[in-house]
Scaffold this active site. Structure first.
Site, short mmCIF file in Angstrom:
data_model
loop_
_atom_site.label_atom_id
_atom_site.label_comp_id
_atom_site.label_asym_id
_atom_site.label_seq_id
_atom_site.Cartn_x
_atom_site.Cartn_y
_atom_site.Cartn_z
CG HIS A 135 53.20 55.24 49.17
ND1 HIS A 135 54.18 56.20 49.04
CD2 HIS A 135 52.06 55.93 49.47
CE1 HIS A 135 53.67 57.40 49.22
NE2 HIS A 135 52.39 57.25 49.49
CG ASP A 165 57.27 55.96 47.68
OD1 ASP A 165 56.54 55.02 47.29
OD2 ASP A 165 56.84 56.93 48.32
CB SER A 249 51.46 60.13 48.12
OG SER A 249 51.64 60.25 49.51
#
Length: 406
Positions: A135, A165, A249
Site C-alpha cells: 500500500h 501487503d 508502514s
C-alpha cells in the site's frame, strides 16, 4: 526530661536544662548502657549462625563454621537503554523512506502522493534490495528512496503482492551503508521487548524510534483485497504496543538483538483503541520477497474453482441440492469448475462439497486458502469431498494462479 529553648533571634539559644533533673539523667544513661551491652551479648552468637554475610567489597562470603569461601557477586541486570541505543546505531540507516510519486496536474508531472518506510535487507552486486508495504507504493508512477542524510535515489519496483501487503524495490547499492538482518519470528514471545523504526507522518520525522513489547503473536486480521465486502484472507501478524503511525508502514520491528522480526504494516485506528500496532512476521515475509525478486509476483497454487463456504448456504439447499449427511456441517461448496484447471482435470463438479485438502479439514474459504497457499505449484494433493451425499476422495496436481482466487 530536659528541653531546649528556641533560638532567641540572635543565633544563641538559651540551652538551659531544667534544674533538679541532673541525677535522673545520669541514672537513665547508666541503665541504657547496661541494657545495650546485654543485648549485644545475646545477638552476637545469633549473627554467627547466619550462613551468608556481605563483605565490604560487594562479594558474598559463605561461612560454614570452619572455612570462609568468597563467592563473586553476579550482576544480572540488563541495561535496556544501552541495548536499544546499540540496536538503533546498528540498524537505523537500513530503514529508509519510500516516496510514492504519481502523475498529476496539467503537465503530468509526478508529485508526492505519500510516503512510507522500507527496510534494506540485501546487497548483491551493485544493487540493494528493499522490502516495504504494497500500500506504500500502490499506484506509483515512480518511487524514490530517501536515505538518512536526506539523499534521494530512484527505485525500481521488482514486484508486489496485495494479499500480503508487501513489495520489493531495487536501488543502486553504492549509497546504501547498512543492511538489516532478519531474525526468526517463530521464536517471538508475548512480553518480549521490541523496537520500531520508521518515518511517521512523513520524512519530517524520519528515523523515529519507538519502544514497546510484543502484545500477541499469530493474530489473524481479515483482509478484503478486492473491496467486495467479503473477507478473502486472514493475514497473520504480530501485535505490538510500540507506536506505529501513518508513515511507519514498511518499517522495521526489531528484537533486542537488532534483528528484524516483522515489517510494520498497520495499526487499529479507532478512538477507543490505544497501542495496537500490527507487523508481518519475517518468516512469512522471506518466502514472499524471494518470489517477488524472482518472478515479480507471488507464485501461488490454485485449483480452478468458484466456491462458497457451506455455512453461507441455506439448510434447504444443504438437504435438497447438496444432499449432505447431517454430520457434515462445514466445508467448501464448488460453485463452478474450469474444465482445464487442476480441479477440472481431477474430476470435481459443480455442487461437490470439499471437506479436506492435503489431509487438513477446511471449514470455509479462508481455511481452504490457508491450506492451499501452504503448498507449492506442482504439488499433488489429496482431497476429500461429498457428491450427492456420498463421500469420495481424489488427487490433483496444483497449477499456478494468475488472478486472486482458488
Amino acid at each position: 526530661m530536659g528541653y531546649y529553648d528556641q533560638d532567641n533571634g540572635n543565633g544563641n539559644g538559651n540551652a538551659k536544662r531544667q534544674k533538679g533533673k541532673r541525677g535522673g539523667w545520669f541514672l537513665a544513661g547508666l541503665v541504657g548502657a547496661i541494657f545495650g551491652g546485654l543485648l549485644m551479648l545475646v545477638a552476637i552468637p545469633t549473627f554467627d549462625l547466619l550462613p551468608y554475610e556481605m563483605d565490604i567489597s560487594g562479594e558474598v562470603t559463605q561461612n560454614d563454621g570452619e572455612t570462609d569461601t568468597t563467592i563473586p557477586a553476579r550482576n544480572v541486570s540488563v541495561d535496556i537503554n544501552t541495548a536499544i541505543t546499540k540496536v538503533v546505531d546498528e540498524v537505523s540507516e537500513a530503514v529508509v523512506g519510500v516516496v510514492n510519486l504519481q502523475e498529476a496536474g496539467f503537465w503530468n508531472e509526478a508529485g508526492e502522493a505519500g510516503t512510507g518506510s522500507g527496510v534494506v535487507y540485501k546487497r548483491e552486486g551493485n544493487s540493494a534490495f528493499i522490502v516495504t508495504n504494497y500500500h506504500v507504493i500502490s499506484g506509483a508512477s515512480q518511487v524514490e528512496i530517501s536515505l538518512s542524510d536526506g539523499t534521494r535515489i530512484p527505485a525500481e519496483i521488482l514486484g508486489s503482492d496485495e494479499l500480503n501487503d508487501l513489495a520489493v524495490l531495487r536501488v543502486d547499492g553504492k549509497s546504501i551503508k547498512q543492511v538489516a538482518k532478519f531474525g526468526d519470528s517463530s521464536n517471538v514471545r508475548p512480553g518480549e521487548p521490541v523496537i520500531a523504526i520508521g518515518n511517521p507522518l512523513g520524512l519530517q520525522f524520519s528515523g523515529s524510534v519507538t519502544q514497546g513489547i510484543i502484545s500477541g503473536t499469530e493474530r489473524a486480521i481479515p483482509i478484503d483485497s478486492n473491496g467486495d465486502g467479503q473477507v478473502d484472507w486472514n493475514a497473520e501478524v504480530l501485535q505490538t504496543d510500540a507506536a506505529i503511525n501513518p508513515g511507519n508502514s514498511g518499517g522495521a520491528l526489531l528484537n533486542i538483538e537488532g534483528q528484524v522480526i516483522g515489517i510494520n504494516s498497520m495499526k487499529i485506528a479507532q478512538s477507543a483503541v490505544e497501542g495496537i500496532g500490527l507487523s508481518i512476521p519475517t518468516n512469512l515475509v522471506i518466502p514472499i520477497i524471494e518470489d517477488l525478486e524472482t518472478y515479480g509476483e507471488v507464485r501461488r497454487p490454485y485449483m480452478g474453482i468458484g466456491m462458497r463456504s457451506l455455512n453461507e448456504v441455506s439448510s434447504y439447499h444443504i438437504e435438497q441440492t447438496l444432499k449432505l449427511p447431517n454430520e457434515v456441517k462445514e466445508g467448501i461448496v464448488v460453485m463452478s469448475v474450469d474444465p482445464i484447471s487442476p480441479a477440472g482435470q481431477a474430476g470435481l463438479q459443480e455442487y461437490d462439497v470439499i471437506t479436506k485438502l492435503a489431509g487438513k479439514e477446511v471449514k470455509d474459504i479462508i481455511a481452504l486458502r490457508k491450506v492451499l497457499y501452504a503448498q507449492k505449484v506442482g504439488d499433488t494433493v489429496e482431497f476429500t469431498y461429498y457428491r450427492s451425499g456420498e463421500q469420495k476422495t481424489g488427487k490433483m496436481k496444483l497449477g499456478e494462479e494468475d488472478l486472486l482466487g482458488s
